[in-house]
Design a protein around this motif. Structure first.
Motif, mmCIF file in Angstrom:
data_model
loop_
_atom_site.group_PDB
_atom_site.id
_atom_site.type_symbol
_atom_site.label_atom_id
_atom_site.label_comp_id
_atom_site.label_asym_id
_atom_site.label_seq_id
_atom_site.Cartn_x
_atom_site.Cartn_y
_atom_site.Cartn_z
ATOM 1 N N VAL A 45 0.868 -1.178 0.000
ATOM 2 C CA VAL A 45 0.000 0.000 0.000
ATOM 3 C C VAL A 45 0.899 1.220 0.000
ATOM 4 C CG1 VAL A 45 -1.871 1.212 1.173
ATOM 5 C CG2 VAL A 45 -1.730 -1.284 1.301
ATOM 6 N N THR A 46 0.973 1.899 -1.127
ATOM 7 C CA THR A 46 1.934 2.975 -1.288
ATOM 8 C C THR A 46 1.272 4.292 -1.652
ATOM 9 O OG1 THR A 46 3.856 3.743 -2.553
ATOM 10 C CG2 THR A 46 2.357 2.223 -3.674
ATOM 11 N N ASN A 47 1.774 5.374 -1.075
ATOM 12 C CA ASN A 47 1.322 6.717 -1.418
ATOM 13 C C ASN A 47 1.961 7.229 -2.703
ATOM 14 O OD1 ASN A 47 -0.384 6.953 0.747
ATOM 15 N ND2 ASN A 47 0.886 8.378 1.910
ATOM 16 N N ASN A 48 2.913 6.491 -3.236
ATOM 17 C CA ASN A 48 3.617 6.913 -4.441
ATOM 18 C C ASN A 48 2.681 6.831 -5.656
ATOM 19 O OD1 ASN A 48 5.349 7.119 -6.714
ATOM 20 N ND2 ASN A 48 7.071 6.399 -5.496
ATOM 21 N N THR A 49 2.548 7.951 -6.373
ATOM 22 C CA THR A 49 1.678 7.981 -7.558
ATOM 23 C C THR A 49 2.470 8.189 -8.842
ATOM 24 O OG1 THR A 49 1.336 10.374 -7.328
ATOM 25 C CG2 THR A 49 -0.248 8.919 -6.236
ATOM 26 N N THR A 50 3.794 8.199 -8.761
ATOM 27 C CA THR A 50 4.586 8.496 -9.945
ATOM 28 C C THR A 50 4.624 7.341 -10.929
ATOM 29 O OG1 THR A 50 6.646 7.755 -8.907
ATOM 30 C CG2 THR A 50 6.047 10.072 -8.621
ATOM 31 N N LYS A 51 4.298 6.125 -10.465
ATOM 32 C CA LYS A 51 4.368 4.951 -11.328
ATOM 33 C C LYS A 51 3.078 4.148 -11.254
ATOM 34 C CE LYS A 51 9.393 4.463 -10.968
ATOM 35 N NZ LYS A 51 9.566 5.795 -10.331
ATOM 36 N N THR A 52 2.766 3.437 -12.342
ATOM 37 C CA THR A 52 1.623 2.534 -12.356
ATOM 38 C C THR A 52 1.972 1.284 -11.561
ATOM 39 O OG1 THR A 52 2.372 1.340 -14.329
ATOM 40 C CG2 THR A 52 1.044 3.346 -14.685
ATOM 41 N N PRO A 53 0.963 0.498 -11.147
ATOM 42 C CA PRO A 53 1.270 -0.763 -10.473
ATOM 43 C C PRO A 53 2.188 -1.668 -11.297
ATOM 44 C CG PRO A 53 -1.014 -0.202 -10.119
ATOM 45 C CD PRO A 53 -0.485 0.806 -11.100
ATOM 46 N N ALA A 54 2.005 -1.677 -12.623
ATOM 47 C CA ALA A 54 2.876 -2.499 -13.471
ATOM 48 C C ALA A 54 4.312 -2.001 -13.428
ATOM 49 C CB ALA A 54 2.357 -2.501 -14.912
ATOM 50 N N GLN A 55 4.500 -0.689 -13.396
ATOM 51 C CA GLN A 55 5.841 -0.127 -13.304
ATOM 52 C C GLN A 55 6.467 -0.405 -11.940
ATOM 53 O OE1 GLN A 55 4.714 3.893 -14.349
ATOM 54 N NE2 GLN A 55 5.608 3.713 -16.391
ATOM 55 N N VAL A 56 5.654 -0.327 -10.891
ATOM 56 C CA VAL A 56 6.149 -0.664 -9.550
ATOM 57 C C VAL A 56 6.567 -2.128 -9.511
ATOM 58 C CG1 VAL A 56 5.544 -0.882 -7.108
ATOM 59 C CG2 VAL A 56 4.744 1.102 -8.416
ATOM 60 N N GLN A 57 5.756 -2.990 -10.112
ATOM 61 C CA GLN A 57 6.064 -4.422 -10.167
ATOM 62 C C GLN A 57 7.415 -4.654 -10.854
ATOM 63 O OE1 GLN A 57 3.841 -6.667 -13.070
ATOM 64 N NE2 GLN A 57 3.752 -8.475 -11.739
ATOM 65 N N THR A 58 7.637 -3.984 -11.985
ATOM 66 C CA THR A 58 8.895 -4.125 -12.712
ATOM 67 C C THR A 58 10.067 -3.600 -11.892
ATOM 68 O OG1 THR A 58 7.778 -3.936 -14.850
ATOM 69 C CG2 THR A 58 10.135 -3.449 -14.804
ATOM 70 N N ARG A 59 9.865 -2.466 -11.237
ATOM 71 C CA ARG A 59 10.925 -1.878 -10.413
ATOM 72 C C ARG A 59 11.299 -2.792 -9.254
ATOM 73 N NH1 ARG A 59 11.393 2.435 -6.325
ATOM 74 N NH2 ARG A 59 13.263 3.664 -6.827
ATOM 75 N N LEU A 60 10.303 -3.385 -8.623
ATOM 76 C CA LEU A 60 10.576 -4.304 -7.522
ATOM 77 C C LEU A 60 11.390 -5.505 -8.006
ATOM 78 C CD1 LEU A 60 7.137 -4.280 -5.659
ATOM 79 C CD2 LEU A 60 9.315 -3.448 -4.760
ATOM 80 N N ARG A 61 11.070 -5.990 -9.190
ATOM 81 C CA ARG A 61 11.784 -7.148 -9.721
ATOM 82 C C ARG A 61 13.208 -6.786 -10.139
ATOM 83 N NH1 ARG A 61 8.654 -8.102 -13.595
ATOM 84 N NH2 ARG A 61 9.843 -7.120 -15.266
ATOM 85 N N GLU A 62 13.357 -5.689 -10.884
ATOM 86 C CA GLU A 62 14.652 -5.378 -11.485
ATOM 87 C C GLU A 62 15.641 -4.753 -10.510
ATOM 88 O OE1 GLU A 62 13.809 -3.002 -14.913
ATOM 89 O OE2 GLU A 62 13.054 -4.712 -16.083
ATOM 90 N N LEU A 63 15.159 -3.947 -9.578
ATOM 91 C CA LEU A 63 16.069 -3.253 -8.671
ATOM 92 C C LEU A 63 16.193 -3.907 -7.309
ATOM 93 C CD1 LEU A 63 15.280 0.531 -9.313
ATOM 94 C CD2 LEU A 63 17.048 -0.900 -10.356
ATOM 95 N N PHE A 64 15.134 -4.609 -6.877
ATOM 96 C CA PHE A 64 15.106 -5.060 -5.491
ATOM 97 C C PHE A 64 14.888 -6.565 -5.334
ATOM 98 C CE2 PHE A 64 13.355 -0.679 -5.721
ATOM 99 C CZ PHE A 64 14.486 -0.031 -5.254
ATOM 100 N N ASP A 65 14.925 -7.283 -6.462
ATOM 101 C CA ASP A 65 14.885 -8.744 -6.426
ATOM 102 C C ASP A 65 13.616 -9.266 -5.760
ATOM 103 O OD1 ASP A 65 15.873 -11.294 -6.946
ATOM 104 O OD2 ASP A 65 16.863 -11.433 -5.002
ATOM 105 N N ILE A 66 12.486 -8.594 -6.030
ATOM 106 C CA ILE A 66 11.205 -9.021 -5.470
ATOM 107 C C ILE A 66 10.242 -9.324 -6.612
ATOM 108 C CG2 ILE A 66 9.169 -8.291 -4.158
ATOM 109 C CD1 ILE A 66 11.036 -6.562 -2.447
ATOM 110 N N GLU A 67 9.831 -10.560 -6.700
ATOM 111 C CA GLU A 67 8.803 -10.971 -7.664
ATOM 112 C C GLU A 67 7.452 -10.934 -6.949
ATOM 113 O OE1 GLU A 67 8.990 -11.640 -10.808
ATOM 114 O OE2 GLU A 67 11.133 -11.953 -11.215
ATOM 115 N N THR A 68 6.525 -10.159 -7.488
ATOM 116 C CA THR A 68 5.210 -10.047 -6.844
ATOM 117 C C THR A 68 4.154 -9.784 -7.903
ATOM 118 O OG1 THR A 68 4.070 -9.022 -4.951
ATOM 119 C CG2 THR A 68 5.278 -7.547 -6.421
#
Length: 260
Positions: A45-68
């Motif tokens: 649950v994030t207050n960040n509005t700069t990215k879409t959920p799909a972009q957040v998903q990609t960022r989590l995978r590519e930068l932080f090693d989290i698949e979700t």
């Protein structure tokens, strides 16, 4: 600190909790993987509005090693759209924000600068004076003033930067009208998040680094809280907090899950 409960689901902040700007918080990545291994439901649950959920998903995978899954990410943008649909004030909007917010709202509402039904204000790294002028005049003409979130600062690897709440505060002073805030700690996003994860509040734990947003979101909405002092709120501030979090840890590695 309260006794440990058998929490069945987790609502989790991102900025300052799972990562710090572009920097991975290793314990945050391990925390999510431990949740997944334990089969425990969770919702970012994030207050960040700069990215879409799909972009957040990609960022989590590519930068932080989290698949979700994408549907495990609930942003203030989604909550804003849900609120606008509930209000049904009109079909036009003016948005101050970045692509994640603009693309979502303008996909459903036509862009209008003179007499929009809504003025929606989020974080905008390309903020200009003219954008503030358009928003100020539209609000004065009767547009519903919506702030995506009240965060005055964003924790990053550079330090605490101005957040969406700071932009909204400027417009509030200019218009003398308070925004309707959607994001944490407000009930709008939390009620929708509880609906989304489809669990009872008593079974949930809100996890975050910011007492003013994440932890107050839990306290103010009858959800237990876990403050991790890796971001905004520091450990030395904890004794003086007006209402204590349910739990406090210095690292998410220190949190262990009860048996299901």
């Amino acid at each position: 600190m309260a006794d440990r409960k058998n929490y069945k689901g987790y609502l989790i902040d991102l900025d300052g909790t799972i990562y710090m700007g572009e920097n991975k918080i290793e314990a945050g990545t391990r925390f999510v993987k431990r949740l997944q291994d334990a089969g425990l439901p969770y919702l970012f649950v994030t207050n960040n509005t700069t990215k879409t959920p799909a972009q957040v998903q990609t960022r989590l995978r590519e930068l932080f090693d989290i698949e979700t899954p994408e549907n495990s990410i609930y942003t203030a943008t989604l909550a804003t759209l849900d609120y606008m649909a509930d209000m049904a004030k009109g079909d036009s909007a003016y948005v101050i924000g970045e692509s994640g917010l603009k693309s979502a709202i303008y996909a459903k509402y036509k862009r209008e600068t003179e007499h929009p039904a809504y003025v929606v204000v989020g974080l905008d790294n390309d903020l200009t004076y003219e954008k503030l002028v358009i928003a100020t005049l539209a609000i004065a003409r009767g547009a519903m003033f919506i702030g995506t979130n009240p965060d005055l600062n964003i924790p990053t690897e550079r330090g605490l930067l101005p957040g969406a709440g700071s932009i909204n505060k400027l417009l509030e002073v200019a218009t003398r009208i308070k925004p309707i805030f959607i994001g944490k700690p407000n009930a709008i996003i939390m009620n929708k998040a509880v609906e989304h994860i489809n669990m009872a509040r008593r079974d949930l734990l809100m996890v975050g680094d910011n007492y003013l947003t994440d932890i107050r979101a839990g306290i103010d909405n009858d959800i237990d809280t876990l403050l991790v002092t890796t971001g905004f709120t520091k450990s030395e501030e904890v004794p003086d907090l007006p209402i204590a979090p349910t739990h406090v840890v210095s690292s998410l590695d220190d949190w262990t899950f009860s048996d299901k």
